[in-house]
Structure formats: structure tokens, C-alpha cells
Design a protein around this motif. Structure first.
Motif, short mmCIF file in Angstrom:
data_model
loop_
_atom_site.label_atom_id
_atom_site.label_comp_id
_atom_site.label_asym_id
_atom_site.label_seq_id
_atom_site.Cartn_x
_atom_site.Cartn_y
_atom_site.Cartn_z
N SER A 248 0.85 -1.19 0.00
CA SER A 248 0.00 0.00 0.00
C SER A 248 0.89 1.24 0.00
O SER A 248 1.90 1.28 0.70
CB SER A 248 -0.92 0.02 1.22
N VAL A 254 -2.89 0.16 -4.37
CA VAL A 254 -2.56 -1.10 -3.70
C VAL A 254 -2.14 -2.07 -4.79
O VAL A 254 -2.86 -2.25 -5.78
CB VAL A 254 -3.77 -1.66 -2.92
N SER A 291 -6.76 -2.81 3.00
CA SER A 291 -5.84 -1.68 2.94
C SER A 291 -6.52 -0.46 3.55
O SER A 291 -7.71 -0.22 3.34
CB SER A 291 -5.43 -1.38 1.49
#
Length: 605
Positions: A248, A254, A291
Motif C-alpha cells: 500500500s 494497492v 488496505s
């Protein structure tokens, strides 16, 4: 009368600009911190959250042991607390002073016996110790600046890698852990380092946007992943099968990487701007990655799906909840406002949805619901705004002073309590204003045709509202402190008034006299009141962290929910149509820890 906790809707993780936020996972649940609280959150069911509030300083990282029995959490003072997550009482196993400063990361070994904690200590940057006795299990040395991350190989022979702001990775052999070598692959701060579950490799990411792979036993650099991130790579995590990595980055992406080919197999772009920077990362299940956006929202990705973005986004308050209100037009739903200006709507399952559009830029100080289902909000940005559906409308009213609270009547009038006046607003136009001669207004409640206003001179004044002006019709004087919360019973015959001394006085509205002043178990300012549908029970929440449920028929009887919200309760509300003849109902409480807790309250044992 009794209660049982039935749900906890967690806050979202704390984020700080330019800094990573550590996430971890255990049995498909994610673990993170917010303020002084540690949350263990079920990705599939928002009601199955666990909160631990044992720290006295802001928490920074938490990780569950490989056995799943204990959680180790650390804070800004350098303290590590190990506590039981199996039992409901979350018993403390041990508390240890690891370093004399902020702990940035910690890790368990594969036997769930040893912990390494690293951070910004004055005497040392890391410490290795036994989780039950605190005795040392080696030295964590080799860095000259703050250490950001630590990873431990879970198989014997044990190894550990630490990463820091000196652009270095230090490799340790263990146990006991001892310095082995310094690895100089990154050219800027090394933000994260993680071992593969297999122990064959570990990987690192840094502010240079690069991703490197290393041999897990020898600590030698194996390769660099080509075409890394365009911005700081804050976090990485491994898939359970050790064949893939997710990273990330501040470039708002991501990436999923194949370890064998060293190539990115998927890139998710989350948007543009600061709020979409990705500052945390954890592989939650064999195919699911979570994330963290800087906004605090948790993005859930499924690598099996063809989606170009998250398949689900987990929302919640990131700062303290400062106001809450149930929506009578949609049973089981409620709305909260927080200290950072956000407004969120919760459905009956506990799923939170942020209200979109142009909202508040500062603390939400009041919420009110109109008869047609619209939610009215007031904030310390000195604006009153309107919510319709899931978004703020263009309607806006600028208050003459900082608003302290709101109330509404059936004709669509919204009353705004300011520093020295109460403004009546309808259709975004001021239709009346009340400037009391004595005392400053502090709180408000409305029940047609009456409006009750609390003052800092310990009095409650009742006003009749005819649609054009407020006319004083009564004075209530039994409170012993500034009146901080007011609530009319649904039948309009009773008024509960909480004050800064912790007392709740129940008044008879028609007679203009107190019914009882024995609801006095709070030890600090009462911040919120909520009545059951049958007007027979009233719940109160206060700065003392407690929630009480009071009985009108038996004033000396109460239900005490102690330490309900660490840091103080700012909102209480009944989620179901609670009635005495039905035996009870569901009560929600929220406040300083930004989470929402729900209890099933039973009126008759």
C-alpha cells in the motif's frame, strides 16, 4: 433489571499524515488501534467487534499471538500490555516497559512466547522479552534512528529483521536475538518489513517506493521488484501461502505481487488526494486483503473478483462521537456526528455509511430529526446543514455564534442553541430569536408546543412555540449544576434534565415541578438522555464513562452499565421500540472511543 452486551461497532483506525498505521490479522479478523483503544474487527459482521481500553496513553500497534489466545498492544509511552482475548473480561497477563518512548511496531515469535517491540526510545530503539515474565531474550541494536517495523521468522532457527528511518534493515539471529548484519537496499526511510508465513523470505518497502525480497534464513537481498510505487510505500503483507505480497502506498494504489515472477499481478487505484493515500495493509484471508486509506476507511479487496477496486469498504467514526440520534422514520437506524465533522448513518446490522456531499469542517455539536425524516446537523464551523437520504443537501444556515445543540418541532422549525441566544430556523431562514436576560443557554429539547431550554444558572425554562415566537411559560429549578442535557418523554408529560454535577432531575411538565431528584448516581456531567417509547424508562450517559437506565415507576431502581464508553459517553439512544410490557429493548451508547456499543436491556428479571 439487567443488561447484556450484544454488539460493538468499531471505530476505524487512527491515521496521521505522513505516517503508516499498523494493521494485523487473526483468524480473518483485523486488529488495529484508535486513540487509547485496541479494536479486533470482524470483516464480515460489524457487530462482532472487540474493544480493549486498558492503556492510559494512545495506542500505536496491536498483534494477536499465533495461538490466538493473547493480544499484545503497545502505546506512545513505550508500554506493552499483553491481555487475554478468549475471555470476556480481557484479563491482563502482563504489562512491560519495553522502551522509553513511542512503540511503532511489535511482533510475536512463532511459539507465542517472545515479543520484540521497536520504536523511538531514548535509551534503545528496541527490546526483546518474554511475554509472561518480561525477561530479556536478546538485544535489538544496529540502528541510529527511529525503528519503524520488526518482523520475526516463525520457524526455528528464529531470525528477526528491523527497519528504520536510517534507511537500514538490521538482521538479527536468535534466540537470544543478537546483531548479525546491516542491509542497505533502500535509499530512503524503510517503512515496513514482514516475514513470509513459510519463513523462506522476508520483504521490505520504503519511502523510495521500492519493494525488496530477502532470504529468510541468511538475510541476504534476493531481488528488487521492478516498477514499484510512485510514492512512499507504507505497508506490505504476505498471503497465507507465502506466494504473493500486497503493498500500500501514498500514490493511492494497492499492488499485488507474485513472489516467484517478481511482477505486479494487480494494481488497485483508489482515487486522488490525501484522503485516498494508502497507509496500512494486511492480508486478512487466503484471498482477501484489507488496505487502510488516510481517511480511516478500510478497503477490502478480493483477488478472485474482477473488480478494479474494493469489493467492500468498512466505515466508522475515526474521532470521538460527539452527538447521536435515532431516526424515527427508519426503525433500528441511527446517525452519529464526530469531532472531525463527519456524519455517519448506521443501519440495523451495524453497517456504517458516511453522509456524502459538503459537510462540516469541525466538530458536530448537534443532531435533530424532523418529522419528515430529514436529519439536521450543527457544527463548530458555525453552520447548520440538512441531510436527506445519504447526502447533505445544498441547504445551509449560518449561525450567529457557535452552536451547542439542536431541537426540532413538527412544523419544521429547528432551534439552535448558541452562546448567548437561541435561533429558530425554518427553510434556512431565521424566523425568531430568543436572547435570555439571565444565564447562557446550554441545552435544548422540544415537544410540541413546548421548547425546554437549559441554562448555566442551573435552571430550565419552558417556552411555548406558536410558530412565530417563544413565550416563557414555566421555570424549573431543581438542578444543582449547569443543565447539560434535556429530553422530553414521548408522551410529553415528563422532562429529564441532566446537569454538570451528574444529577438527572425528572420533572412533571404539566405541574412544572420535580417528580424525583434521586437519579443522581453519575459523578460527572451528563451528556445525553434518551427515553423508551412508553415513557417509563430513561437512559443517561455521562462524562464519567457510565450509562444508567432509570425507572419512572421505581425511581430508586436503576441499571448501571459501568465503564460503558472509555473517555466519556456523549450519546445514548434506544434502537428498538423499548417498552416495559415487552420486557426491554436495545440501547446504544457512544462517545470518546468513537465506537458504538449495544446492550440488550431487560426491565424485569
Amino acid at each position: 433489571m439487567s443488561f447484556t452486551k450484544v454488539a460493538l461497532y468499531p471505530a476505524t483506525p487512527t491515521t496521521v499524515r505522513g505516517t503508516y498505521t499498523k494493521l494485523s490479522a487473526s483468524k480473518e479478523k483485523i486488529v488495529y488501534t484508535n486513540g487509547k483503544t485496541v479494536f479486533i474487527r470482524d470483516v464480515a459482521n460489524p457487530a462482532l467487534g472487540i474493544a480493549y481500553g486498558g492503556h492510559v496513553q494512545n495506542t500505536t500497534v496491536a498483534r494477536v499471538s499465533p495461538t490466538g489466545s493473547y493480544c499484545a498492544s503497545a502505546d506512545a509511552s513505550g508500554t506493552v500490555r499483553v491481555w487475554d482475548i478468549v475471555g470476556e473480561d480481557q484479563a491482563l497477563k502482563g504489562e512491560f516497559k519495553a522502551i522509553s518512548g513511542r512503540i511503532n511496531d511489535l511482533e510475536w515469535d512463532g511459539e507465542s512466547k517472545r515479543i520484540i517491540a521497536v520504536g523511538d526510545g531514548k535509551e534503545r530503539f528496541g527490546h526483546a522479552f518474554m511475554f509472561d515474565t518480561g525477561s530479556s531474550t536478546g538485544e535489538i541494536i544496529g540502528h541510529s534512528k527511529v525503528v519503524n517495523a520488526v518482523a520475526i521468522r516463525h520457524q526455528r532457527p528464529f531470525r528477526a529483521a528491523t527497519a528504520g528511518d536510517d534507511n537500514l534493515i538490521v538482521f538479527h539471529q536468535g534466540t537470544p536475538y543478537r546483531y548479525d548484519k546491516t542491509i542497505k537496499t533502500h535509499t530512503r526511510f524503510v517503512q515496513d518489513v514482514r516475514y513470509a508465513p513459510s519463513g523462506d523470505h522476508f520483504a521490505s518497502v520504503g519511502s523510495d517506493g521500492k519493494v525488496f525480497l530477502y532470504d529468510g534464513k541468511a538475510g541476504e537481498a534476493v531481488d528488487e521488484f521492478p516498477e514499484g510505487h510512485a510514492g512512499t510505500a507504507y505497508a506490505l503483507s504476505w498471503s497465507p501461502d507465502s506466494r504473493a505480497i500486497s503493498t500500500s502506498s501514498a500514490d493511492t494504489t494497492v499492488k499485488l505481487w507474485d513472489v516467484e515472477t517478481r511482477k505486479a499481478t494487480r494494481t488497485y487505484a483508489l482515487g486522488t488526494g490525501l484522503q485516498h493515500q494508502q497507509v496500512g495493509n494486511v492480508w486478512n484471508s487466503p484471498d482477501t486483503i484489507v488496505s487502510l486509506s488516510f481517511s480511516g476507511y478500510l478497503n477490502v479487496f478480493d483477488r478472485r473478483s474482477g473488480e478494479k477496486g474494493p469489493v467492500k469498504v468498512l466505515h466508522g467514526s475515526q474521532k470521538a462521537v460527539t452527538s447521536a440520534i435515532s431516526n424515527p422514520t427508519a426503525p433500528g437506524t441511527f446517525v452519529v456526528g464526530s469531532a472531525d465533522g463527519r456524519v455517519l448513518s448506521y443501519d440495523p446490522t451495524g453497517e456504517a455509511t458516511p453522509v456524502g456531499g459538503q459537510g462540516h469542517t469541525n466538530l458536530v455539536s448537534g443532531l435533530a430529526c424532523t418529522s419528515d425524516g430529514k436529519v439536521i446537523t450543527a457544527g463548530y464551523d458555525d453552520f447548520v446543514r440538512e441531510v436527506e437520504g445519504s447526502s447533505f443537501t445544498a441547504s445551509i444556515f449560518s449561525t450567529r455564534s457557535q452552536p451547542k445543540g439542536l431541537a426540532s418541532t413538527s412544523d419544521g422549525t429547528v432551534f439552535v442553541v448558541g452562546v448567548d441566544a437561541v435561533e429558530a430556523v425554518r427553510n434556512n431562514q431565521k424566523v425568531a430569536e430568543l436572547r435570555p436576560g439571565t444565564g447562557g443557554p446550554t441545552s435544548i429539547a422540544a415537544r410540541d408546543p413546548l421548547v425546554a431550554i437549559g441554562f448555566d444558572d442551573h435552571k430550565v425554562r419552558l417556552y411555548d412555540w406558536d410558530g412565530k415566537a417563544l413565550r416563557e411559560v414555566g421555570l424549573l429549578e431543581a438542578n444543582k449544576g449547569a443543565v447539560s442535557a434535556l429530553a422530553f418523554s414521548p408522551d410529553g408529560l415528563k422532562l429529564a434534565a441532566g446537569d454538570s454535577s451528574g444529577k438527572v432531575v425528572l420533572y412533571d411538565v404539566p405541574k412544572r415541578e420535580p417528580i424525583t431528584s434521586r437519579w443522581s448516581f453519575h459523578s460527572a456531567r451528563v451528556n445525553a438522555l434518551s427515553w423508551t417509547a412508553d415513557s417509563q424508562h430513561c437512559a443517561s450517559g455521562a462524562l464519567d464513562t457510565h450509562v444508567y437506565v432509570w425507572s419512572v415507576r421505581k425511581p430508586l431502581k436503576n441499571i448501571a452499565i459501568k465503564n460503558a464508553v472509555p473517555g466519556g459517553v456523549n450519546g445514548v439512544l434506544w434502537l428498538s421500540d423499548a417498552r416495559a410490557e415487552e420486557g426491554g429493548g436495545r440501547l446504544a451508547g457512544t462517545g470518546a472511543d468513537a465506537a458504538v456499543k449495544v446492550w440488550q436491556v431487560t426491565f424485569h428479571v
